[in-house]
Design a protein around this motif. Structure first.
Motif, short mmCIF file in Angstrom:
data_model
loop_
_atom_site.label_atom_id
_atom_site.label_comp_id
_atom_site.label_asym_id
_atom_site.label_seq_id
_atom_site.Cartn_x
_atom_site.Cartn_y
_atom_site.Cartn_z
N TYR A 1 0.80 -1.23 0.00
CA TYR A 1 0.00 0.00 0.00
C TYR A 1 0.84 1.28 0.00
O TYR A 1 0.32 2.34 -0.30
N ARG A 2 2.14 1.22 0.34
CA ARG A 2 2.91 2.47 0.44
C ARG A 2 2.86 3.27 -0.86
O ARG A 2 2.47 4.44 -0.85
N PRO A 3 3.23 2.64 -2.01
CA PRO A 3 3.18 3.45 -3.23
C PRO A 3 1.77 3.88 -3.64
O PRO A 3 1.60 4.91 -4.30
N ILE A 4 0.79 3.11 -3.22
CA ILE A 4 -0.60 3.50 -3.54
C ILE A 4 -0.98 4.74 -2.72
O ILE A 4 -1.54 5.70 -3.24
N VAL A 5 -0.63 4.71 -1.43
CA VAL A 5 -0.95 5.85 -0.56
C VAL A 5 -0.18 7.09 -1.04
O VAL A 5 -0.71 8.21 -1.06
N GLU A 6 1.06 6.88 -1.46
CA GLU A 6 1.85 8.02 -1.96
C GLU A 6 1.18 8.64 -3.19
O GLU A 6 1.12 9.87 -3.33
N ALA A 7 0.70 7.80 -4.08
CA ALA A 7 0.00 8.32 -5.27
C ALA A 7 -1.25 9.09 -4.83
O ALA A 7 -1.53 10.19 -5.35
N ALA A 8 -1.96 8.52 -3.85
CA ALA A 8 -3.18 9.18 -3.37
C ALA A 8 -2.85 10.56 -2.80
O ALA A 8 -3.56 11.53 -3.07
N ARG A 9 -1.77 10.63 -2.04
CA ARG A 9 -1.41 11.92 -1.42
C ARG A 9 -1.18 13.00 -2.47
O ARG A 9 -1.42 14.18 -2.22
N LYS A 10 -0.70 12.60 -3.66
CA LYS A 10 -0.42 13.60 -4.70
C LYS A 10 -1.71 14.18 -5.28
O LYS A 10 -1.69 15.23 -5.90
N VAL A 11 -2.80 13.46 -5.14
CA VAL A 11 -4.02 13.88 -5.82
C VAL A 11 -5.08 14.44 -4.88
O VAL A 11 -5.63 15.51 -5.13
N VAL A 12 -5.35 13.70 -3.79
CA VAL A 12 -6.47 14.15 -2.95
C VAL A 12 -6.10 15.47 -2.29
O VAL A 12 -4.94 15.75 -2.03
N GLY A 13 -7.11 16.28 -2.11
CA GLY A 13 -6.87 17.58 -1.50
C GLY A 13 -6.36 18.61 -2.50
O GLY A 13 -6.23 19.79 -2.19
N GLU A 14 -6.10 18.19 -3.73
CA GLU A 14 -5.57 19.12 -4.73
C GLU A 14 -6.68 19.80 -5.52
O GLU A 14 -6.44 20.78 -6.21
N GLY A 15 -7.90 19.25 -5.48
CA GLY A 15 -9.00 19.79 -6.29
C GLY A 15 -8.81 19.40 -7.75
O GLY A 15 -7.82 18.78 -8.11
N GLY A 16 -9.78 19.75 -8.58
CA GLY A 16 -9.65 19.50 -10.03
C GLY A 16 -9.73 18.05 -10.41
O GLY A 16 -9.31 17.67 -11.49
N ALA A 17 -10.24 17.19 -9.51
CA ALA A 17 -10.33 15.76 -9.85
C ALA A 17 -11.79 15.34 -9.92
O ALA A 17 -12.20 14.36 -9.31
N ALA A 18 -12.56 16.12 -10.68
CA ALA A 18 -14.00 15.83 -10.79
C ALA A 18 -14.21 14.52 -11.54
O ALA A 18 -13.37 14.08 -12.32
N ILE A 19 -15.37 13.91 -11.28
CA ILE A 19 -15.71 12.66 -11.96
C ILE A 19 -16.42 13.02 -13.27
O ILE A 19 -17.42 13.75 -13.25
N PRO A 20 -15.93 12.52 -14.41
CA PRO A 20 -16.66 12.79 -15.66
C PRO A 20 -17.97 12.02 -15.67
O PRO A 20 -17.96 10.79 -15.47
N GLY A 21 -19.06 12.70 -15.83
CA GLY A 21 -20.37 12.01 -15.81
C GLY A 21 -21.38 12.87 -16.53
O GLY A 21 -21.03 13.83 -17.21
N PRO A 22 -22.66 12.57 -16.36
CA PRO A 22 -23.70 13.35 -17.03
C PRO A 22 -23.86 14.72 -16.38
O PRO A 22 -23.35 14.95 -15.27
N ALA A 23 -24.59 15.61 -17.06
CA ALA A 23 -24.93 16.90 -16.46
C ALA A 23 -25.92 16.66 -15.32
O ALA A 23 -26.72 15.72 -15.37
N VAL A 24 -25.85 17.50 -14.29
CA VAL A 24 -26.74 17.33 -13.12
C VAL A 24 -28.20 17.29 -13.55
O VAL A 24 -28.97 16.42 -13.12
N ALA A 25 -28.58 18.25 -14.42
CA ALA A 25 -29.99 18.35 -14.82
C ALA A 25 -30.43 17.08 -15.54
O ALA A 25 -31.55 16.60 -15.33
N ALA A 26 -29.55 16.52 -16.35
CA ALA A 26 -29.92 15.31 -17.11
C ALA A 26 -30.15 14.15 -16.15
O ALA A 26 -31.11 13.38 -16.31
N LEU A 27 -29.31 14.04 -15.14
CA LEU A 27 -29.48 12.94 -14.19
C LEU A 27 -30.72 13.18 -13.32
O LEU A 27 -31.51 12.26 -13.08
N ALA A 28 -30.89 14.44 -12.91
CA ALA A 28 -32.05 14.75 -12.06
C ALA A 28 -33.36 14.44 -12.80
O ALA A 28 -34.35 14.06 -12.18
N ALA A 29 -33.34 14.60 -14.12
CA ALA A 29 -34.56 14.36 -14.91
C ALA A 29 -34.86 12.87 -15.06
O ALA A 29 -35.95 12.48 -15.47
#
Ligand SMILES: Cc1cc2nc3c(=O)[nH]c(=O)nc-3n(C[C@H](O)[C@H](O)[C@H](O)COP(=O)(O)OP(=O)(O)OC[C@H]3O[C@@H](n4cnc5c(N)ncnc54)[C@H](O)[C@@H]3O)c2cc1C
Ligand code: FES
Ligand code: FES
Length: 471
Positions: free
Chosen positions: A147-175
């Motif tokens: 897990y060490r290298p996995i956790v290290e990779a995680a530390r580089k990304v989480v908390g940095e922002g800009g890692a949104a999940i690509p998915g549908p538009a909110v309105a399209a899903l809400a509908a």
């Protein structure tokens, strides 16, 4: 009535006429051949099959990781599903890039599931620290990289922002409203939105499977390749999804997930929150519900001992009646409960802490995370002027049902919680309970551990111990 399951897959709207009891994993791999999602254990333990599930609400889509091996197609109707293939757009998702750059993968079997879990964390928790990273990975087993290298990779990304999940538009899903009833290939999946409709279905269709998050039921479905010809889902019933807070209580509808319970309980009962964080994994807690944990009536479920010690009342509802009872009265014998065939558990009321109340719950298991309890002991006392005025003590794993132990409570009442009182409480626990031996622990081991928890409770309250892994 709908004749297909409608959802978004990696941002694209789908309309799929498949049996609603097909597992999402089976469909992903054999239908659109999205084979990045792997099958390891096929019972919710290893995380190789992790996917992200999104729901629209409050102007955004909130995603969480879930195990596709124990989740059925009916459960994703009206929702957004993202697989590891969907995370990559023009470029790799930041978690994928960090995992690759950091050498965080060897055989690669676990990698898609780990990427999904970390992508879910990165999207949800802008301030994720190492505890949050470990928590997010508790349901993902890596056998070869470590897990060490996995956790290290995680530390580089989480908390940095800009890692949104690509998915549908909110309105399209809400509908995309979940269909009230889906009937395909000879199977029916009901998704009532109101309690009255749920209760009518329960009365009129006694043979139907009552499904909440499916983290218990889905294991049996995947293991035994069973058929669910008719399912009644509680996942969209408004009253069962509600959370209310009064000056004296926290009220949870039965279909509130453990992850949602955790957020509300933590400020009042930190020890209960620690227990909930050890409940399965993020994937399990995001789907598994408080009502399902009670409804399954397992003698080793973690919720009931804690809830019994907290003096919880549950409400049972049928189309003609409502009744409330203390949770300890609900369990009658091994997997037998007070619930009638046409009833459901509607809600659970947890009292807020009284003045002078102390509560601790201890889960004893072979692993810290993602493991079933061998013994789970919960202690709650109210003290006045240093004297115990009332006590509630309950155990899981010590009998055929989650069990309150009045003899152990009596041993504490009227005393200060000193070594003698803890010894008397331990003796009462030893005398009152006769657990079974199984592969998790012998009867003797269970009795010794359960009795020792009385002393652990005393030491915790006197400040002599620290929580070893208070996450
Ligand atoms: C990998 C893994 C790890 C787990 N770890 C833990 C753990 O650490 N601790 C623990 O206690 N459990 C654990 N579980 C078990 C499970 O996650 C919990 O019991 C969970 O709370 C079940 O909720 P659910 O919504 O998924 O229930 P479901 O599987 O949907 O249903 C379970 C049972 O409850 C009934 N039910 C559901 N809702 C209602 C209702 N409103 N009224 C009446 N009956 C109802 C169903 O009919 C069914 O009989 C784990 C399971 C897995 C697969
Ligand atoms: S395949 Fe192991 S958790 Fe689903
Ligand atoms: S990289 Fe092989 S199991 Fe994780």
């Amino acid at each position: 009535m709908a004749n297909s399951i409608r959802f978004f897959l990696n941002g694209q709207k789908q309309d799929v006429a498949v049996r609603p009891d097909t597992t999402v994993l089976e469909w992903l791999r054999s239908g659109p051949r999205l084979t990045g999602t792997k099958e390891g254990c096929a019972e919710g333990d290893c995380g190789a099959c992790s996917v992200l599930l999104g729901d629209a609400g409050d102007g955004e889509i909130r995603y969480h990781a879930a195990n596709s091996c124990i989740m059925t197609m009916g459960q994703i109707d009206g929702r957004a599903l993202v697989t590891v293939e969907g995370l990559k757009g023009e470029t790799l998702h930041p978690v994928q890039a960090a995992m690759a750059e950091n050498g965080s993968s060897q055989c690669g079997f676990c990698t898609p599931g780990i990427v999904i879990s970390l992508a879910g964390l990165a999207a949800n928790d802008a301030a994720a620290d190492d505890h949050a990273i470990h928590d997010a990975l508790a349901g993902n087993l890596c056998r070869c990289t470590g897990y060490r290298p996995i956790v290290e990779a995680a530390r580089k990304v989480v908390g940095e922002g800009g890692a949104a999940i690509p998915g549908p538009a909110v309105a399209a899903l809400a509908a995309l409203e979940p269909a009230a009833e889906i009937a395909t290939s000879g199977a029916v999946f009901h998704q009532p939105q109101m309690l009255d409709d749920l209760l009518k279905l329960r009365r009129d269709r006694p043979g139907a499977v009552l499904l909440a998050g499916g983290t218990d039921l889905g294991v049996a479905l995947a293991d035994f390749h069973g058929d669910w010809n008719e399912v009644i889902s509680t996942a969209h019933v408004r009253e069962l999804r509600s959370i209310e807070e009064t000056p004296t209580h926290l009220g949870f509808g039965a279909a509130v997930t453990w992850e949602e319970v955790l957020a509300r309980v933590a400020p009042f009962y930190p020890s209960f929150a620690t227990l909930i964080r050890r409940f399965g994994s993020t994937q399990i807690r995001s789907m598994g519900t408080i009502g399902g944990n009670i409804g399954t009536a397992s003698p080793i479920g973690d919720g009931p001992p804690a809830l019994i010690a907290l003096g919880v009342e549950i409400e049972l509802a049928s189309s003609g009646d409502r009744r409330t009872m203390p949770l300890e009265d609900f369990f009658l014998d091994y997997r037998k409960t007070e619930m009638k065939p046409d009833e459901v558990i509607a809600s659970i009321r947890i009292p807020k802490p009284a003045v002078g109340q102390e509560f601790r719950v201890y889960k004893i298991s072979k692993r810290y995370d993602q493991d079933i309890s061998t013994v789970c002991g919960a202690f709650s006392i109210v003290r006045e002027g240093g004297i115990v005025r009332s006590a509630r003590i309950a155990f899981g794993g010590m009998a055929a049902i989650p069990k309150r132990v009045p003899e152990a409570e009596t041993a504490l009442v009227g005393k200060s919680l000193d070594e003698d009182a803890a010894r008397a409480c331990a003796a009462a626990i030893r005398n009152a309970l006769s657990p079974l031996s199984d592969w998790r622990g012998s009867a003797q081991y269970r009795l010794t551990v359960a009795a020792n928890l009385a002393e652990r409770f005393r030491r915790d309250l006197s400040g002599e111990t620290v929580e070893v892994m208070a996450l």
